[in-house]
Design an enzyme around this catalytic site. Structure first.
Site, PDB file in Angstrom:
ATOM      1  N   GLY A 188       0.792  -1.234   0.000  1.00  0.00           N
ATOM      2  CA  GLY A 188       0.000   0.000   0.000  1.00  0.00           C
ATOM      3  C   GLY A 188       0.816   1.271   0.000  1.00  0.00           C
ATOM      4  N   LEU A 189       2.126   1.178  -0.262  1.00  0.00           N
ATOM      5  CA  LEU A 189       2.967   2.385  -0.251  1.00  0.00           C
ATOM      6  C   LEU A 189       3.332   2.846  -1.667  1.00  0.00           C
ATOM      7  CD1 LEU A 189       5.346   1.733   2.801  1.00  0.00           C
ATOM      8  CD2 LEU A 189       3.190   2.987   2.745  1.00  0.00           C
ATOM      9  N   GLY A 190       2.602   2.355  -2.655  1.00  0.00           N
ATOM     10  CA  GLY A 190       2.763   2.899  -4.009  1.00  0.00           C
ATOM     11  C   GLY A 190       4.048   2.493  -4.705  1.00  0.00           C
ATOM     12  N   SER A 191       4.542   1.294  -4.383  1.00  0.00           N
ATOM     13  CA  SER A 191       5.802   0.840  -4.981  1.00  0.00           C
ATOM     14  C   SER A 191       5.719   0.736  -6.505  1.00  0.00           C
ATOM     15  CB  SER A 191       6.169  -0.503  -4.334  1.00  0.00           C
ATOM     16  OG  SER A 191       6.868  -1.315  -5.208  1.00  0.00           O
ATOM     17  N   SER A 192       4.664   0.124  -7.026  1.00  0.00           N
ATOM     18  CA  SER A 192       4.593  -0.082  -8.479  1.00  0.00           C
ATOM     19  C   SER A 192       4.476   1.252  -9.209  1.00  0.00           C
ATOM     20  CB  SER A 192       3.430  -1.007  -8.846  1.00  0.00           C
ATOM     21  OG  SER A 192       2.198  -0.404  -8.513  1.00  0.00           O
ATOM     22  N   ALA A 193       3.729   2.203  -8.636  1.00  0.00           N
ATOM     23  CA  ALA A 193       3.588   3.504  -9.288  1.00  0.00           C
ATOM     24  C   ALA A 193       4.909   4.258  -9.286  1.00  0.00           C
ATOM     25  CB  ALA A 193       2.518   4.337  -8.589  1.00  0.00           C
ATOM     26  N   ALA A 194       5.644   4.185  -8.180  1.00  0.00           N
ATOM     27  CA  ALA A 194       6.926   4.898  -8.123  1.00  0.00           C
ATOM     28  C   ALA A 194       7.887   4.328  -9.165  1.00  0.00           C
ATOM     29  CB  ALA A 194       7.518   4.803  -6.719  1.00  0.00           C
ATOM     30  N   ASP A 202      -1.884   6.924  -7.233  1.00  0.00           N
ATOM     31  CA  ASP A 202      -0.485   6.583  -6.934  1.00  0.00           C
ATOM     32  C   ASP A 202       0.479   7.220  -7.932  1.00  0.00           C
ATOM     33  OD1 ASP A 202      -1.787   5.050  -5.068  1.00  0.00           O
ATOM     34  OD2 ASP A 202      -0.595   3.241  -5.405  1.00  0.00           O
TER      35      ASP A 202
HETATM   36  O1  PMV Z   1      -3.385  -0.037  -2.973  1.00  0.00           O
HETATM   37  P1  PMV Z   1      -3.533   0.658  -1.640  1.00  0.00           P
HETATM   38  O2  PMV Z   1      -3.218  -0.195  -0.491  1.00  0.00           O
HETATM   39  O3  PMV Z   1      -2.867   2.001  -1.617  1.00  0.00           O
HETATM   40  O4  PMV Z   1      -5.105   0.973  -1.466  1.00  0.00           O
HETATM   41  C1  PMV Z   1      -5.806   1.748  -2.361  1.00  0.00           C
HETATM   42  C2  PMV Z   1      -6.959   2.462  -1.701  1.00  0.00           C
HETATM   43  C3  PMV Z   1      -8.318   1.778  -1.809  1.00  0.00           C
HETATM   44  O5  PMV Z   1      -9.237   2.789  -1.467  1.00  0.00           O
HETATM   45  C4  PMV Z   1      -8.423   0.641  -0.815  1.00  0.00           C
HETATM   46  C5  PMV Z   1      -8.606   1.269  -3.202  1.00  0.00           C
HETATM   47  C6  PMV Z   1      -8.813   2.332  -4.258  1.00  0.00           C
HETATM   48  O6  PMV Z   1      -8.776   1.968  -5.455  1.00  0.00           O
HETATM   49  O7  PMV Z   1      -9.019   3.503  -3.942  1.00  0.00           O
END
Ligand code: PMV
Length: 326
Positions: free
Chosen positions: A110-116, A158
């Protein structure tokens, strides 16, 4: 050779509710993904990811030839290839490329690794092929192509935050708004457990289908809370923001996306003096985020460690993607 780096992100408020309505408040954090790109003789794209022990060659027809890590690992390198191809397509410049990736951002938490990684790839390959920096808007759009491979049709939060850095408010139908944040002292606690955002979004959807009135009321409260949190953040009222984070975590737990590991870190952080603490991102593993003023930082980090987590030295950052020739 060109080096580019781009930051990861943490959601401060609004995960899950943003899928339905209301804003999400998102912050860039100073953990970065790094890409080195150079031209190489021959057709296709060679990609090395030493952090995960994978390297291989995608030939001009898109077939994967593993060098390290086996043939099934093409999937973890494919988003980088897709972003590089998109940059080549837009710039009408087709070359053999060698790309190396290293990342400080724990993947699938959930820390945006793939986008970075996608943003840094777009910036590095774009600069390499054109000899000049692409606009941030172009980098962000090209990176989105990689995100679509990983996440289907993601919101674009992201790749936006990773491109521009800083703080972002996102709401379906209203899009993105960047805003200024003066001070935001954070500690992130990492559970080390990977999880799938799609599976957790589907889990909340199933709960909503079974208990629509109840879940709708929770989501309404979360949307109000994100709005209030946005105001508190803009006004610099960290105490109020911390309280709102605590309430939000209670509601995320009610939606069934917390875990005992996350809860342990959150309660430990609060007891050690955090102004507020909650899970960040989709939940089910991944990370927590705690708002902690300077004098309490050491104590809160230690409490997270004792609760079984790994405190990350990652604060809020204004710095988005950066590109340099090396
Ligand atoms: O992928 P994450 O862990 O950053 O979660 C995304 C946020 C959610 O609200 C759970 C999903 C979304 O598409 O907004």
């Amino acid at each position: 050779m060109i080096h580019a780096s781009a930051p990861g992100k943490a959601i401060l408020l609004g995960e899950h509710s943003v899928v339905y309505r209301g804003p999400a408040i998102v912050l860039a954090i100073d953990l970065r993904a790094h890409i080195w790109a150079e031209e190489r003789e021959g057709d296709g794209i060679w990609i090395e990811a030493p952090d995960i022990g994978v390297s291989g060659h995608f030939d001009a027809r898109g077939r994967y030839h593993p060098i390290r890590g086996g043939s099934e690992r093409w999937r973890s390198l494919n988003p980088i290839r897709v972003v590089a191809l998109e940059a080549m397509r837009r710039l009408e410049a087709h070359r053999g490329l060698r790309i190396r990736v290293e990342s400080e951002i724990p993947p699938a938490e959930g820390l945006g690794s793939s986008a970075a990684i996608a943003v840094a790839t777009a910036a590095a390959v774009g600069r390499l092929l054109s000899g000049e920096e692409l606009s941030l808007g172009e980098v962000c759009e090209i990176a989105y192509e990689g995100e679509r491979i990983v996440h289907g049709t993601p919101s674009g939060i992201d790749n936006h935050i990773s491109t521009y850095g800083g703080a972002l408010r996102y709401e379906r139908g209203r899009g993105f708004e960047r805003f200024k944040v003066e001070e935001l002292p954070l500690i992130i606690g990492d559970s080390g457990r990977r999880r799938s955002t799609g599976a957790l979004v589907a889990k909340v959807r199933r709960l909503w289908e079974r208990h629509r009135e109840v879940v709708d009321a929770i989501i309404d409260a979360m949307a109000t809370l994100s709005e209030e949190g946005y105001k508190a953040l803009r006004g610099g009222d960290l105490k109020r923001l911390g309280e709102l984070m605590d309430i939000d975590h209670g509601l995320l737990s009610a939606l069934g996306v917390s875990t005992p590991e996350l809860d342990r870190m959150i309660y430990a952080a609060r007891s050690a003096g955090a102004l507020g603490a909650k899970l960040t991102g989709a939940g089910g593993g991944g990370c927590i985020i705690a708002l902690v003023e300077q004098p309490d930082r050491g104590r809160v980090a230690e409490a997270i460690r004792r609760a079984g987590g790994r405190p990350l030295r990652a604060g809020f950052t204004d710095i988005g993607v950066e590109v340099e020739e090396v």
